[in-house]
Design an enzyme around this catalytic site. Sequence first.
Site, mmCIF file in Angstrom:
data_model
loop_
_atom_site.group_PDB
_atom_site.id
_atom_site.type_symbol
_atom_site.label_atom_id
_atom_site.label_comp_id
_atom_site.label_asym_id
_atom_site.label_seq_id
_atom_site.Cartn_x
_atom_site.Cartn_y
_atom_site.Cartn_z
ATOM 1 C CB SER A 142 -0.977 0.017 1.174
ATOM 2 O OG SER A 142 -0.314 0.352 2.365
ATOM 3 C CE LYS B 125 -2.644 2.088 4.600
ATOM 4 N NZ LYS B 125 -1.910 0.896 4.956
#
EC number: 3.4.21.88
Length: 197
Positions: free
Chosen positions: A116, A153
């Site tokens: 990701s 993230k």
Amino acid sequence: MKLTTRQKQVLDFITTAVTEAGMPPTRVEIARQFGFRSINAAEQHLRALARKGAIDLMAGTSRGIRLKLSTGLPVVGQVAAGSPLLAEENLQGTRALSGTLFNPKADYLLRVSGLSMRDAGILDGDLLAVHATPKANNGDLVVARIDGEVTVKRFQRKGGKVTLLAANPDFAPIEIDPRKHEFAIEGLGVGLLRNLA
């Protein structure tokens, strides 16, 4: 142990030499590296580091410097760069480098799982150097814990809502209402070791 900026630079130089060359530098090499006019200046910095407990000095040898601080960063758990993955808190080994090579200082390494964060250059299997802190600013690369699971993230806070952003269009943002979920910043990503295996 509080080091001056120059003492920290000298300690980092010693740590890098030990990590990369397998042996500490000589006083001459330290003086040359920092532009000291005499070897005595290098010796004074080494004595200060010894007084502060960072190194041991051994008489009678030009490379008689031994690091007292751990030169290894622990590798902890596995962190998802995809869907959050429960991070195991057990130690998975160490890597022989000093946390002071990163700015801010790294406290541990986390192994990344998933893609990701691919477009930020963080790939599956990489080791993310993490500075342990509960604080983050918008745009920071964070290690975040959501309901007991951990993910890597980009951090974004707007009002009371937190959004964790992937760096891969295949992954949707993770939106969190801290009033409804357990949420904490575990640390900031401050560096990366590529998995070449």
